[in-house]
Scaffold this active site. Structure first.
Site, PDB file in Angstrom:
ATOM      1  N   ASN A 180      49.188  70.048  29.114  1.00 30.54           N
ATOM      2  CA  ASN A 180      49.161  69.758  27.679  1.00 30.54           C
ATOM      3  C   ASN A 180      49.432  68.264  27.507  1.00 30.54           C
ATOM      4  O   ASN A 180      50.562  67.818  27.676  1.00 30.54           O
ATOM      5  CB  ASN A 180      50.239  70.598  26.968  1.00 30.54           C
ATOM      6  N   TRP A 181      48.386  67.541  27.182  1.00 27.25           N
ATOM      7  CA  TRP A 181      48.520  66.078  27.105  1.00 27.25           C
ATOM      8  C   TRP A 181      49.185  65.626  25.811  1.00 27.25           C
ATOM      9  O   TRP A 181      49.461  64.432  25.642  1.00 27.25           O
ATOM     10  CB  TRP A 181      47.150  65.419  27.238  1.00 27.25           C
ATOM     11  N   LYS A 182      49.355  66.575  24.884  1.00 21.59           N
ATOM     12  CA  LYS A 182      49.976  66.253  23.580  1.00 21.59           C
ATOM     13  C   LYS A 182      49.233  65.070  22.935  1.00 21.59           C
ATOM     14  O   LYS A 182      48.015  64.935  23.130  1.00 21.59           O
ATOM     15  CB  LYS A 182      51.479  66.033  23.761  1.00 21.59           C
ATOM     16  N   HIS A 199      53.035  76.084  19.723  1.00 19.73           N
ATOM     17  CA  HIS A 199      53.926  75.221  20.513  1.00 19.73           C
ATOM     18  C   HIS A 199      55.130  74.847  19.644  1.00 19.73           C
ATOM     19  O   HIS A 199      54.993  74.657  18.434  1.00 19.73           O
ATOM     20  CB  HIS A 199      53.168  73.960  20.953  1.00 19.73           C
ATOM     21  N   GLU A 208      56.608  72.207  19.198  1.00 22.52           N
ATOM     22  CA  GLU A 208      56.462  70.954  18.439  1.00 22.52           C
ATOM     23  C   GLU A 208      55.691  71.194  17.145  1.00 22.52           C
ATOM     24  O   GLU A 208      55.962  70.559  16.124  1.00 22.52           O
ATOM     25  CB  GLU A 208      55.791  69.891  19.325  1.00 22.52           C
ATOM     26  N   GLU A 222      58.669  78.676  26.809  1.00 21.46           N
ATOM     27  CA  GLU A 222      59.122  77.284  26.897  1.00 21.46           C
ATOM     28  C   GLU A 222      60.451  77.144  26.162  1.00 21.46           C
ATOM     29  O   GLU A 222      60.465  77.022  24.920  1.00 21.46           O
ATOM     30  CB  GLU A 222      58.113  76.361  26.211  1.00 21.46           C
ATOM     31  N   GLY A 267      60.484  68.193  27.745  1.00 20.25           N
ATOM     32  CA  GLY A 267      60.559  66.733  27.722  1.00 20.25           C
ATOM     33  C   GLY A 267      61.936  66.165  28.013  1.00 20.25           C
ATOM     34  O   GLY A 267      62.181  64.986  27.795  1.00 20.25           O
ATOM     35  N   SER A 311      59.734  70.745  31.402  1.00 19.34           N
ATOM     36  CA  SER A 311      60.137  69.856  32.483  1.00 19.34           C
ATOM     37  C   SER A 311      59.710  70.338  33.872  1.00 19.34           C
ATOM     38  O   SER A 311      60.419  70.127  34.862  1.00 19.34           O
ATOM     39  CB  SER A 311      61.654  69.592  32.442  1.00 19.34           C
ATOM     40  N   GLY A 318      53.738  69.411  30.440  1.00 21.64           N
ATOM     41  CA  GLY A 318      53.545  68.318  29.491  1.00 21.64           C
ATOM     42  C   GLY A 318      53.486  66.981  30.214  1.00 21.64           C
ATOM     43  O   GLY A 318      52.465  66.591  30.765  1.00 21.64           O
ATOM     44  N   GLY A 319      54.617  66.283  30.248  1.00 25.31           N
ATOM     45  CA  GLY A 319      54.682  64.928  30.800  1.00 25.31           C
ATOM     46  C   GLY A 319      54.032  64.768  32.161  1.00 25.31           C
ATOM     47  O   GLY A 319      53.265  63.816  32.384  1.00 25.31           O
TER      48      GLY A 319
HETATM   49  O1  LIG Z   1      53.411  72.038  26.585  1.00 23.25           O
HETATM   50  C1  LIG Z   1      54.166  71.578  27.431  1.00 23.25           C
HETATM   51  C2  LIG Z   1      55.580  71.624  27.275  1.00 23.25           C
HETATM   52  O2  LIG Z   1      55.993  71.280  25.991  1.00 23.25           O
HETATM   53  C3  LIG Z   1      56.390  71.031  28.374  1.00 23.25           C
HETATM   54  O3  LIG Z   1      56.476  69.647  28.265  1.00 23.25           O
HETATM   55  P1  LIG Z   1      57.218  68.840  29.453  1.00 23.25           P
HETATM   56  O4  LIG Z   1      56.580  69.315  30.711  1.00 23.25           O
HETATM   57  O5  LIG Z   1      56.951  67.409  29.137  1.00 23.25           O
HETATM   58  O6  LIG Z   1      58.659  69.227  29.369  1.00 23.25           O
END
Ligand SMILES: O=C[C@H](O)COP(=O)(O)O
Length: 246
Positions: free
Chosen positions: A9-11, A94, A96, A161, A167, A206, A227-228
């Site tokens: 997920n590149w957000k 999600h 967010e 999650e 994050g 994470s 994510g990151g």
């Molecule tokens: O969609 C992905 C998640 O929100 C996890 O993000 P993260 O891997 O940066 O903690």
């Protein structure tokens, strides 16, 4: 164990150029035997990447869709607009979006129905806050989220999650994940009967190249929502490698 799925997920990150560079590096580094791999770039890069990914083992996902097929919804994108672009998966609910856009379980459920009708595989996210875990309310929270966010006959993917792990660099421990997976599976079977046994469950929060192997080895973890670390080709490839070996 069935084939695992690793979703990036590149957000809200990256330019078109960044996306192309990242995807080229991913494609060049994929192991010979790959798990299911999905990348979910921002909407603006879907068309571009659809062409680049078409002949490859990497599928395309989006980060949201509207519950309606069309209409007066300024700034929104429908599920059928996504399939029109060659998108196969969509992340829904999600945390967010739940936090920043006030999305409720009911909206997430309606979006999951719309996604299914359009031929997309919905990846529905649930997760507890740190306060809810600390006060022992996490299983109640997750149970209600499953009940509210997954429609009858749900045939998509569930992503667990914990919000406090997203994050932060502080993934849930393997014990916490294992205990939660057991609860989620029981809850899915309680709510969906036999069909609840086959719904795939991802862990997200994470996940990185260091912890992926131990997380993916946990019973009932069918993959990861990343994510990151999905923005760095080397780290994401290493997670894909861990899934291939799991
Ligand atoms: O969609 C992905 C998640 O929100 C996890 O993000 P993260 O891997 O940066 O903690």
């Amino acid at each position: 164990m069935s084939r695992q799925i690793i979703v990036g997920n590149w957000k809200m990150n990256g330019t078109s150029r960044d996306s192309q560079v990242l995807v080229q590096a991913l494609l060049a580094g994929l192991p010979p035997s790959v798990p299911d791999v999905v990348v979910c770039p921002p909407f603006t890069q879907l068309a571009l990447l659809s062409d680049a990914l078409k002949p490859t083992a990497v599928a395309l996902g989006a980060q949201d869709c509207h519950k309606d097929v069309s209409g007066a919804h300024t700034g929104d994108i429908s599920a059928s607009m996504l399939t029109d672009l060659g998108v196969s998966y969509v992340i829904l609910g999600h945390s967010e979006r739940r936090q920043e856009h006030g999305e409720l379980d009911e909206t997430v459920r309606e979006k999951a129905v719309a996604a299914g009708k359009a031929g997309l595989t919905p990846i529905v996210c649930i997760g507890e806050t740190e306060d809810q875990r600390d006060s022992g309310e996490h299983f109640d929270t997750l149970g209600w989220q499953i009940k509210g966010s997954l429609p009858d006959g749900f045939s998509g993917i569930l992503a667990y999650e914990p919000i406090w792990a997203i994050g932060t660099g502080r993934a849930a421990t393997t014990d916490e994940i294992a205990e939660t997976m057991k609860f989620l599976r029981e809850e899915l079977v309680r709510q969906f009967g036999e069909a609840g046994k086959t719904i795939r469950i991802l862990y997200g929060g994470s996940v990185n190249d260091k912890n992926a192997a131990s997380i993916l080895a946990i019973t009932d973890v069918a993959g990861a929502l990343v994510g990151g670390a999905s923005l760095k080709a080397e780290a994401f490839l290493s997670i894909i490698g861990a899934a291939s070996a799991a």
